[in-house]
Design a protein around this motif. Structure first.
Motif, short mmCIF file in Angstrom:
data_model
loop_
_atom_site.label_atom_id
_atom_site.label_comp_id
_atom_site.label_asym_id
_atom_site.label_seq_id
_atom_site.Cartn_x
_atom_site.Cartn_y
_atom_site.Cartn_z
N VAL A 1 0.69 -0.97 -0.09
CA VAL A 1 -0.15 -0.14 0.08
C VAL A 1 0.80 1.31 -0.08
N LEU A 2 1.84 1.26 0.63
CA LEU A 2 2.86 2.45 0.99
C LEU A 2 3.44 2.62 -0.41
N ILE A 3 4.10 1.52 -0.96
CA ILE A 3 4.73 1.50 -2.42
C ILE A 3 3.82 2.03 -3.49
N CYS A 4 2.55 1.53 -3.61
CA CYS A 4 1.58 2.20 -4.35
C CYS A 4 1.13 3.37 -4.12
N LEU A 5 1.13 4.00 -2.90
CA LEU A 5 0.89 5.29 -2.80
C LEU A 5 1.75 6.18 -3.14
N SER A 6 3.13 5.78 -3.11
CA SER A 6 4.29 6.55 -3.74
C SER A 6 4.10 6.59 -5.12
#
Length: 351
Positions: free
Chosen positions: A155-160
């Protein structure tokens, strides 16, 4: 400054809860006669443990390394804060928050990935799940925690990606950490070694150096599976020593845990010498940096010699605590007064 205060508060609350767990475990083992009869002086009392959380918070806040990191406006303080909240969530027994904060710490600097093992071991103990490879409940809980962690990280990587509309941040951040292209002098072990190395050997030795952070996780997990918080402390120290771009803020974080192991002081062998080594190195860092960069009367060999001494001092310090911890655990089970078969006094040797 705010992040440092948050880190200290999180550590205070975490150690406060941990002390309660330790006291209950001690009481249970005493009732079950798991301790040798002559080890009463090794048992931690509530009076001894009462001020440990406060000492931990003050050890972090008043540590010169923390102050220097704060003055330098290093982002390491943010990473320390995230790790401190991860530790708090783990000790509180919240698998979801523990996985989220661990994912956030990994997202920031990659190396906290190695903290997955001690967190999992602690949560398994808290849920009274046996740490056995043949146990279905062990694998079920492991998969649940791993799924929470990986989902949070994704989720954090996709938000980035959605914010930047590009995947370029992955090689720019994680590729940079792993490949070590910037050889600006720091307190780590990488910069001088790779500055002097031939280009065609660098990939092999980068892999060897990077493996150090991850290599010790499995043997430590096997040896310290019953003591995950001490395992966590050792792993934090290993990250601080062997990461590619360490800062003094990383050192401050694991050193904040030293009061937790104050009951090991009687078993430490070289604490005075190692303390002096670390203090002298800390004073010599800016001196030799000035002589090399500004005065021009020294060179990189002088600065790296102090860097190497500083890191060796840290390694020996953690080894000393590891030895003291294992020695105390052995004495608790077998008694303080060890004898050989012929009745003479025996000496405990760590092998």
């Amino acid at each position: 400054m705010i992040t440092d205060v948050l880190t200290a508060v999180a550590l205070y609350l975490a150690i406060q809860d941990f002390n309660k767990v330790v006291f209950k475990k001690q009481k249970l083992l005493i009732e079950l006669d798991k301790y040798a009869p002559d080890v009463a002086e090794l048992i931690q009392t509530p009076m001894e443990m009462h001020y440990i959380p406060l000492k931990v918070a003050l050890f972090y806040l008043l540590n010169p390394y923390t102050v220097m990191s704060c003055v330098a406006k290093s982002t390491c303080a943010i990473n320390n804060s995230v790790i401190a909240f991860f530790i708090l969530a783990t000790i509180k027994g919240s698998a979801f928050l523990s996985a989220v904060f661990l994912a956030l710490a990994t997202y920031q600097s990659l190396y906290p990935l190695t903290l997955f093992a001690p967190a999992l071991l602690y949560l398994l103990q808290r849920q009274f799940i046996p740490i056995k490879l043949k146990s279905k409940s062990f694998w079920l809980y492991t998969m649940q925690y791993a799924s929470l962690y990986l989902c949070s990280l994704v989720v954090l990587i996709c938000l980035s990606f959605f914010l930047l509309n590009s995947w370029d941040f992955i090689p720019a951040v994680y590729g940079f950490i792993l490949s070590v292209p910037d050889l600006t002098p720091n307190i780590g072990l990488f910069w001088y070694f790779f500055a002097e190395m031939f280009e065609h050997f660098s990939l092999f030795f980068v892999c060897v150096f990077q493996i150090n952070v991850f290599f010790y996780t499995i043997p430590l997990a096997i040896k310290l599976k019953e003591h995950p918080v001490f395992f966590l402390f050792v792993q934090l120290a290993i990250i601080s020593i062997f990461k590619s771009y360490p800062t003094v803020g990383d050192v401050a974080l694991y050193m904040a845990f030293l009061p937790v192991w104050s009951h090991l002081y009687r078993f430490l062998r070289n604490i005075f010498i190692l303390s002096c080594v670390l203090i002298f190195c800390s004073f010599l860092f800016p001196v030799l940096w000035h002589l090399w960069i500004y005065a021009g009367s020294a060179n990189s060999n002088f600065y790296y010699a102090i860097t190497l001494t500083f890191n060796i001092g840290q390694i020996l310090l953690i080894s000393d605590y590891f030895y003291a911890f294992l020695r105390r655990e052995y004495y608790l089970s077998h008694g303080l007064h060890l004898t050989r078969q012929d009745g003479t006094e025996a000496m405990l040797v760590l092998k």
